[in-house]
Structures are given as C-alpha cells and as structure tokens.
Motif scaffolding. Structure first.
Motif, PDB file in Angstrom:
ATOM      1  N   LEU A   4      12.642  28.592  87.570  1.00  0.00           N
ATOM      2  CA  LEU A   4      12.141  27.551  87.873  1.00  0.00           C
ATOM      3  C   LEU A   4      12.861  26.394  88.721  1.00  0.00           C
ATOM      4  CD1 LEU A   4       9.180  25.887  85.978  1.00  0.00           C
ATOM      5  CD2 LEU A   4      11.059  24.344  86.864  1.00  0.00           C
ATOM      6  N   LEU A   5      14.069  26.306  88.324  1.00  0.00           N
ATOM      7  CA  LEU A   5      14.990  25.417  88.894  1.00  0.00           C
ATOM      8  C   LEU A   5      16.350  26.010  88.884  1.00  0.00           C
ATOM      9  CD1 LEU A   5      14.994  21.631  88.662  1.00  0.00           C
ATOM     10  CD2 LEU A   5      17.410  22.907  88.077  1.00  0.00           C
ATOM     11  N   LYS A  29      11.371  29.225  83.618  1.00  0.00           N
ATOM     12  CA  LYS A  29      10.218  28.722  83.358  1.00  0.00           C
ATOM     13  C   LYS A  29       9.810  28.605  81.862  1.00  0.00           C
ATOM     14  CE  LYS A  29       4.929  29.306  83.956  1.00  0.00           C
ATOM     15  NZ  LYS A  29       4.953  28.069  84.091  1.00  0.00           N
ATOM     16  N   LEU A  63      13.410  24.172  93.717  1.00  0.00           N
ATOM     17  CA  LEU A  63      12.184  23.959  92.480  1.00  0.00           C
ATOM     18  C   LEU A  63      11.243  24.994  92.845  1.00  0.00           C
ATOM     19  CD1 LEU A  63      12.254  20.273  92.339  1.00  0.00           C
ATOM     20  CD2 LEU A  63      12.606  21.632  90.579  1.00  0.00           C
ATOM     21  N   ILE A  78       5.843  17.788  88.778  1.00  0.00           N
ATOM     22  CA  ILE A  78       7.243  17.409  88.350  1.00  0.00           C
ATOM     23  C   ILE A  78       6.683  16.000  87.701  1.00  0.00           C
ATOM     24  CG2 ILE A  78       9.436  16.720  88.187  1.00  0.00           C
ATOM     25  CD1 ILE A  78       9.569  18.224  90.940  1.00  0.00           C
ATOM     26  N   ASP A 151       4.290  20.897  85.571  1.00  0.00           N
ATOM     27  CA  ASP A 151       4.721  22.241  85.310  1.00  0.00           C
ATOM     28  C   ASP A 151       6.166  22.093  84.842  1.00  0.00           C
ATOM     29  OD1 ASP A 151       2.481  24.144  85.963  1.00  0.00           O
ATOM     30  OD2 ASP A 151       3.420  23.656  87.953  1.00  0.00           O
ATOM     31  N   LEU A 152       6.913  20.710  85.164  1.00  0.00           N
ATOM     32  CA  LEU A 152       8.113  20.654  84.804  1.00  0.00           C
ATOM     33  C   LEU A 152       8.379  18.990  84.362  1.00  0.00           C
ATOM     34  CD1 LEU A 152      11.467  20.829  84.463  1.00  0.00           C
ATOM     35  CD2 LEU A 152      11.339  20.413  86.978  1.00  0.00           C
ATOM     36  N   ILE A 154      10.909  16.088  83.272  1.00  0.00           N
ATOM     37  CA  ILE A 154      12.374  15.574  83.043  1.00  0.00           C
ATOM     38  C   ILE A 154      12.349  14.204  82.392  1.00  0.00           C
ATOM     39  CG2 ILE A 154      14.373  14.919  84.496  1.00  0.00           C
ATOM     40  CD1 ILE A 154      13.338  16.537  86.763  1.00  0.00           C
ATOM     41  N   ASN A 178       5.371  22.051  75.006  1.00  0.00           N
ATOM     42  CA  ASN A 178       6.211  23.287  75.349  1.00  0.00           C
ATOM     43  C   ASN A 178       5.447  24.520  75.015  1.00  0.00           C
ATOM     44  OD1 ASN A 178       8.775  25.280  74.418  1.00  0.00           O
ATOM     45  ND2 ASN A 178       8.892  24.354  76.634  1.00  0.00           N
ATOM     46  N   THR A 184       7.812  23.207  81.120  1.00  0.00           N
ATOM     47  CA  THR A 184       9.392  23.188  80.990  1.00  0.00           C
ATOM     48  C   THR A 184       9.805  21.889  80.830  1.00  0.00           C
ATOM     49  OG1 THR A 184       9.148  25.310  82.495  1.00  0.00           O
ATOM     50  CG2 THR A 184      11.210  24.380  82.221  1.00  0.00           C
TER      51      THR A 184
END
Length: 304
Positions: A4-5, A29, A63, A78, A151-152, A154, A178, A184
């Motif tokens: 995913l990253l 992911k 990404l 994000i 989806d992500l 941080i 999760n 993620t």
C-alpha cells in the motif's frame, strides 16, 4: 498491489541536520505498522512527509500504487493524527467532527454518529472537549482522522502521556478498525512494549536511519525464549540437534548456538551431546525482553 505504501531512500534535511536518512519502508494493506524509535529519531518527520505536510529533500514514496507527489489527490484516502490534534476545546466532540466534515465535503448526518460510536464517544453529548480526559481527546483525534473513510490512518505517538486506561481504550479502537474495517495503520511510538501488543510489522528508526524492518513474528523470535548452547564444536553440535528434529536454531559463532524450539528439552540436548562425546561449556534458557532488544540495537535509553 503488494504494498500500500513504499518509500525509496526517503530523506529530509533541515540546514546541516539530516532528520531522515535514506529510509525505505514497506507497508502492506491491512498491516498495523509500528514505527519505533526514541524521541527525535525522525519518526514524526517521516509521517509528515507521507501525509503531505513536509516535502522530502531526496527520495520518493508511493501510495496506493501512485507517486507520492500525487498524494493531494489521494488525501481523502488518508487519515492523519500528527502531533496535537486540531481540536476546538470549547466545542463538543460532535461539533468538532462537523467542522471536519464541512472541510472535507463529507455529509455530516450519519457520519458523525457512526464515527463517535466507533471511538466510544457517542455519549459525550454537549460536553466540551476541554473537559475531556487525555484519552478521550486522543480518541477524538482518531475520530477526526476517520472522517472520509480512509484506507490508511497515520498516527503519531497516539498513546504518549496516556494513563493505563487511556492506552487500553486507544489500543482497542485501533484493533477494531483494523480487524473489522481493514484499515491500514502506521503508528509511531517510542514505547516498544506497548506497540508490540497491536503491531503486525515494525520499522526501527535511530538517528533518522531505518535500522531494521521486520514482522511481529520475526521480532518475537528475536526476543522470545531460547536455549543458548555453548560447546567446543558448534558444527558437530548442529548435527546432533538436527537429529532430534530441531530446525529452528542459529549458529552465533564457532562455539555458540541459539535454539528456538523444544525449550523444555535442554537436559535431553545435553545428554545427546555427551553421548556423542561433544563437550558442553554451558546450556541455559534465556529470554531477551523487547526493550532490551531495542536497547542493544540502538545502544541507548528507550525514552531518551
């Protein structure tokens, strides 16, 4: 898409100081990726670059299979909570989330109620945020990061300064999101012992450099119990332990072997070696704690 990253030699320099030095991360992911390092190691700077809040000096990142330079177009996918969450203390949790919905063009009706329930703040009503506990404020920060169904997500030091109850609450929110929604996470922390309870993969950062990247299973293998066998002939000893069906072991040097299975059979191992005439200098079951492993790797205090 495998990752995913990813980051490719990502670097950030402020004047003569290199805060991040050629870091290559790989996040799949569905992972909870723990970015571990002491304060000032470069964790926050990495997260800021991934979130579009700082531009890399060198290197690139990808990404969702796209160049990180296009991250503005991907911003809705994000969610971020870096440093202090942007919370209005004199407003309620609902009002804070409504402002975020308006800023992102997301329908507030239904969205806010759902997010408040996810983070366990659905019963706070009109209570002002300034009267929230620190744990509640952190959960509201996570709620703000969830607007737009990312989806992500941080999170920068989400448990820093929390009491034990607050840590449990935040951890439960992350695990639920999760497992049930497949979100993620990339979570930075300097508290390895706590992060180890939820992370599925780790990147260990020290002085801006990525020292190691490993799965939770690999880390526990390094930090779990093992038999340390010291003998005059490790090569011959390996033949004996393999004849016992032992395959999970590592030869450290010419005289030392670490064995990661059949930990209750140290006496039997010693007997088999003696039967083959292989002298034993020592055999003991050891355990290296997670933070001991981190200290040995970085050569300093965890909370420095």
């Amino acid at each position: 898409m495998e990752y995913l990253l990813t980051t490719n030699h990502l670097s950030k320099q402020y004047g003569k100081q290199k805060a991040v030095d050629n870091v290559c991360l790989h996040v799949k992911k569905g992972e909870i990726y723990g970015l571990i390092g002491r304060n000032g190691a470069g964790k926050t700077t990495i997260l800021k670059m991934l979130s579009g809040l700082a531009a890399p000096t060198n290197g690139v990142f990808s990404l969702f299979g796209k160049d990180g330079k296009e991250s503005r177009e991907l911003r809705g996918r994000i969610g971020t909570l870096i440093e202090n969450p942007g919370i209005y203390a004199n407003m309620s949790a609902y009002e804070n989330l409504k402002i975020k919905c308006l800023a992102m063009g997301v329908p507030a009706k239904g969205t806010i109620e759902e997010v408040l329930k996810i983070v366990g703040l659905e019963k706070t009503g009109k209570k002002r945020v300034k009267n929230f506990s620190l744990g509640m404020k952190q959960r509201l920060g996570i709620a703000l990061a969830l607007i737009g169904n990312p989806d992500l997500v941080i999170l920068d030091e989400p448990i820093n300064g929390l009491d034990p109850q607050g840590i449990v609450e935040v951890r439960a929110v992350i695990e639920t999101l999760n497992k049930e929604q497949g979100i993620t996470f990339i979570i930075s922390s300097h508290i390895l012992e706590e992060l180890s309870k939820i992370a599925t993969k780790y990147g260990i950062i020290h002085n801006g450099v990525l020292l190691q990247e490993m799965t939770a299973e690999q880390l526990m293998e390094k930090c779990g119990e093992y038999i340390e066998l010291r003998t005059q002939d490790a090569k011959q000893a390996c033949t004996v332990i393999e004849s016992m069906g032992i395959t999970k072991y590592k030869v450290v040097d010419a005289e030392t072997i670490q064995i990661y299975e059949q930990l209750q059979e140290s006496g039997t191992i010693a007997l088999r070696l003696a039967e083959r005439g292989i002298a034993i200098k020592g055999i003991i079951v050891k355990n290296e704690a997670l933070e001991d492993y981190y200290l040995n790797l970085t050569g300093g205090a965890v909370n420095a």
